[in-house]
Design a protein around this motif. Structure first.
Motif, PDB file in Angstrom:
ATOM      1  N   THR A 259      39.949  46.554  45.835  1.00  0.00           N
ATOM      2  CA  THR A 259      41.217  47.292  45.821  1.00  0.00           C
ATOM      3  C   THR A 259      40.952  48.753  45.513  1.00  0.00           C
ATOM      4  O   THR A 259      39.937  49.101  44.913  1.00  0.00           O
ATOM      5  CB  THR A 259      42.160  46.746  44.735  1.00  0.00           C
ATOM      6  N   PRO A 260      41.877  49.631  45.902  1.00  0.00           N
ATOM      7  CA  PRO A 260      41.777  51.038  45.481  1.00  0.00           C
ATOM      8  C   PRO A 260      41.899  51.132  43.961  1.00  0.00           C
ATOM      9  O   PRO A 260      42.395  50.220  43.308  1.00  0.00           O
ATOM     10  CB  PRO A 260      42.981  51.697  46.177  1.00  0.00           C
ATOM     11  N   GLU A 261      41.484  52.246  43.434  1.00  0.00           N
ATOM     12  CA  GLU A 261      41.507  52.430  41.983  1.00  0.00           C
ATOM     13  C   GLU A 261      42.909  52.355  41.395  1.00  0.00           C
ATOM     14  O   GLU A 261      43.093  52.000  40.243  1.00  0.00           O
ATOM     15  CB  GLU A 261      40.875  53.778  41.616  1.00  0.00           C
ATOM     16  N   ASP A 262      43.924  52.707  42.202  1.00  0.00           N
ATOM     17  CA  ASP A 262      45.275  52.761  41.651  1.00  0.00           C
ATOM     18  C   ASP A 262      46.016  51.428  41.724  1.00  0.00           C
ATOM     19  O   ASP A 262      47.187  51.347  41.389  1.00  0.00           O
ATOM     20  CB  ASP A 262      46.107  53.828  42.373  1.00  0.00           C
ATOM     21  N   VAL A 263      45.332  50.357  42.185  1.00  0.00           N
ATOM     22  CA  VAL A 263      45.958  49.036  42.225  1.00  0.00           C
ATOM     23  C   VAL A 263      45.838  48.400  40.848  1.00  0.00           C
ATOM     24  O   VAL A 263      44.742  48.115  40.381  1.00  0.00           O
ATOM     25  CB  VAL A 263      45.318  48.135  43.298  1.00  0.00           C
ATOM     26  N   GLU A 264      46.974  48.165  40.218  1.00  0.00           N
ATOM     27  CA  GLU A 264      46.986  47.787  38.810  1.00  0.00           C
ATOM     28  C   GLU A 264      47.166  46.298  38.504  1.00  0.00           C
ATOM     29  O   GLU A 264      46.937  45.890  37.382  1.00  0.00           O
ATOM     30  CB  GLU A 264      48.084  48.563  38.081  1.00  0.00           C
ATOM     31  N   PRO A 265      47.645  45.460  39.419  1.00  0.00           N
ATOM     32  CA  PRO A 265      47.919  44.066  39.043  1.00  0.00           C
ATOM     33  C   PRO A 265      46.693  43.364  38.474  1.00  0.00           C
ATOM     34  O   PRO A 265      45.578  43.529  38.983  1.00  0.00           O
ATOM     35  CB  PRO A 265      48.347  43.419  40.364  1.00  0.00           C
ATOM     36  N   PHE A 267      46.301  39.989  38.427  1.00  0.00           N
ATOM     37  CA  PHE A 267      45.940  38.901  39.342  1.00  0.00           C
ATOM     38  C   PHE A 267      46.222  39.307  40.781  1.00  0.00           C
ATOM     39  O   PHE A 267      47.333  39.728  41.126  1.00  0.00           O
ATOM     40  CB  PHE A 267      46.698  37.627  38.979  1.00  0.00           C
ATOM     41  N   LEU A 268      45.186  39.146  41.610  1.00  0.00           N
ATOM     42  CA  LEU A 268      45.250  39.577  42.998  1.00  0.00           C
ATOM     43  C   LEU A 268      45.040  38.407  43.950  1.00  0.00           C
ATOM     44  O   LEU A 268      44.509  37.367  43.574  1.00  0.00           O
ATOM     45  CB  LEU A 268      44.180  40.635  43.265  1.00  0.00           C
ATOM     46  N   ALA A 269      45.466  38.601  45.178  1.00  0.00           N
ATOM     47  CA  ALA A 269      45.231  37.627  46.239  1.00  0.00           C
ATOM     48  C   ALA A 269      44.909  38.395  47.507  1.00  0.00           C
ATOM     49  O   ALA A 269      45.236  39.579  47.638  1.00  0.00           O
ATOM     50  CB  ALA A 269      46.453  36.732  46.439  1.00  0.00           C
ATOM     51  N   TRP A 270      44.266  37.721  48.431  1.00  0.00           N
ATOM     52  CA  TRP A 270      43.866  38.358  49.691  1.00  0.00           C
ATOM     53  C   TRP A 270      44.935  38.075  50.732  1.00  0.00           C
ATOM     54  O   TRP A 270      45.106  36.950  51.184  1.00  0.00           O
ATOM     55  CB  TRP A 270      42.521  37.804  50.133  1.00  0.00           C
ATOM     56  N   TYR A 271      45.702  39.099  51.098  1.00  0.00           N
ATOM     57  CA  TYR A 271      46.778  38.979  52.075  1.00  0.00           C
ATOM     58  C   TYR A 271      46.524  39.947  53.222  1.00  0.00           C
ATOM     59  O   TYR A 271      46.310  41.138  52.988  1.00  0.00           O
ATOM     60  CB  TYR A 271      48.146  39.327  51.458  1.00  0.00           C
ATOM     61  N   ALA A 272      46.567  39.445  54.458  1.00  0.00           N
ATOM     62  CA  ALA A 272      46.469  40.298  55.648  1.00  0.00           C
ATOM     63  C   ALA A 272      45.284  41.269  55.554  1.00  0.00           C
ATOM     64  O   ALA A 272      45.413  42.480  55.769  1.00  0.00           O
ATOM     65  CB  ALA A 272      47.766  41.062  55.857  1.00  0.00           C
ATOM     66  N   LYS A 273      44.142  40.721  55.181  1.00  0.00           N
ATOM     67  CA  LYS A 273      42.893  41.476  55.129  1.00  0.00           C
ATOM     68  C   LYS A 273      42.889  42.598  54.084  1.00  0.00           C
ATOM     69  O   LYS A 273      42.175  43.583  54.213  1.00  0.00           O
ATOM     70  CB  LYS A 273      42.548  42.049  56.502  1.00  0.00           C
ATOM     71  N   LYS A 274      43.703  42.418  53.037  1.00  0.00           N
ATOM     72  CA  LYS A 274      43.655  43.358  51.933  1.00  0.00           C
ATOM     73  C   LYS A 274      44.138  42.667  50.661  1.00  0.00           C
ATOM     74  O   LYS A 274      44.829  41.655  50.720  1.00  0.00           O
ATOM     75  CB  LYS A 274      44.501  44.598  52.218  1.00  0.00           C
ATOM     76  N   SER A 275      43.774  43.225  49.525  1.00  0.00           N
ATOM     77  CA  SER A 275      44.176  42.653  48.245  1.00  0.00           C
ATOM     78  C   SER A 275      45.539  43.185  47.830  1.00  0.00           C
ATOM     79  O   SER A 275      45.851  44.345  48.062  1.00  0.00           O
ATOM     80  CB  SER A 275      43.151  42.985  47.162  1.00  0.00           C
TER      81      SER A 275
END
Length: 351
Positions: A259-265, A267-275
């Motif tokens: 993820t980019p540095e500014d993605v804060e969650p 817990f993440l999941a892989w959706y449509a080829k991105k987190s």
């Protein structure tokens, strides 16, 4: 929060001005975004039903007038609830859906109560005078705490079952999978175990867990800050048994879910080829599938009940349990005293 804001912004565009006023009022009263989102979904369902059944002249939701709502006869609202019940029963005939209907009616009552008692037009008068919703009620299912506790107890992972459950997911769950399923399981294993352990070690609601951001999570102190259902920011402690699972997830979070540095969650999941932030639906599926394989299919809320019951068994304090769960009083924790109450059984065994 961003996800709910985006959804709410789309929903509110469809609504009449008085629902927008209601929405602003409740935002000012610190209602949680998840609660407001569910309310707006119920309003859209009700308004669209009025349009589809030609009970009003409007053809778009935003065109529904205050007069339309004020003049609705009680029988039309009861017809809506009956139809909604039929739809729910068609989808799942093994459930009476009473709680779902109660929530729908409660949201509508809240809107009408605002329009009749809390709103104010340019002349200082309420938007409507006749509150037909005050005349509509659903019979509540009457069950004692003892009955609810007995029904709930088999769905909890008490005693050693909490750790047994996590150990099963870690070591044994994969044995029943196909090679393709095992690839997917291994990709998300650390994340899924972290989610399960956090539910069981904190008693969070699903909406609270999925909204946790990295900067509100302290793995060293085993604490996190969350938005509670009531719209309050709270600090929540985590039982130490979850720490290894959370550390394992954090160690692979960036590499597994880039993820980019500014993605804060958290817990993440892989959706449509991105987190992206994991969704409530995905979290529910995670809990459903692992619990069904281990013992019995349960919801995230059952894991919250598990933590509360285990905590009461250790402390015998409803105050401690209510504080951990984020309740404003101990009344909601009465249920757990019945689950752990062995005095009655001991007395009966002596007869």
């Amino acid at each position: 929060m961003e996800n709910y804001n985006s959804k709410l912004n789309e929903l509110i565009k469809e609504m009449p001005f008085y629902v927008k006023d209601y929405y602003r009022s409740k935002r000012a009263s610190a209602y949680s975004l998840s609660t407001l989102y569910r309310y707006l979904l119920e309003y859209r369902r009700f308004f669209q039903w009025l349009i589809d059944n030609r009970l009003i002249k409007a053809r778009k939701i935003e065109e529904i007038t205050l007069s339309d709502l004020e003049k609705l006869p009680k029988k039309d609202i009861e017809a809506f609830l009956m139809r909604f019940r039929e739809e729910l029963f068609t989808k799942n005939p093994n459930n009476d859906h009473q709680s779902t209907l109660q929530r729908a009616l409660a949201s509508l009552k809240g809107l009408y109560r605002y329009l009749a008692d809390e709103s104010e037009d340019e002349n200082g008068n309420s938007y409507i005078e006749r509150n037909v919703m005050s005349r509509v009620n659903l019979k509540k299912k009457e069950k004692t705490l003892a009955y609810r506790a007995a029904h709930l107890e088999d769905r909890l992972f008490l005693g050693t079952e909490t750790n047994d459950f996590l150990k099963f997911v870690k070591e044994d769950y994969h044995k029943s999978l196909s090679k393709r399923q095992e690839v997917s399981f291994n990709k998300n294993k650390e994340r899924d175990l972290a989610i399960l352990s956090l539910f069981l070690a904190s008693g969070l609601r699903i909406s609270e867990l999925d909204s946790v951001d990295m900067d509100n999570f302290n793995i060293e102190n085993l604490t996190m800050r969350v938005w509670r259902k009531e719209g309050l920011f709270d600090s929540v402690s985590i039982a130490p048994f979850a720490k290894p699972y959370l550390e394992n997830y954090l160690s692979i979070r960036k590499s597994r879910y880039p993820t980019p540095e500014d993605v804060e969650p958290l817990f993440l999941a892989w959706y449509a080829k991105k987190s992206a932030r994991i969704s409530n639906a995905t979290i529910s599926k995670i809990v459903n599938k692992y619990s069904a394989a281990f013992k019995i299919r349960v919801t995230p809320h059952m894991l919250r009940h598990t933590l509360a019951t285990r905590l009461y068994q250790v402390t015998s304090s409803q105050l401690v349990v209510s504080h951990q769960l984020g309740h404003s009083s101990t009344q909601a924790t009465d249920l757990y005293t019945h689950i752990t109450n062995t005095e009655l059984k001991d007395a009966l065994n002596k007869l």
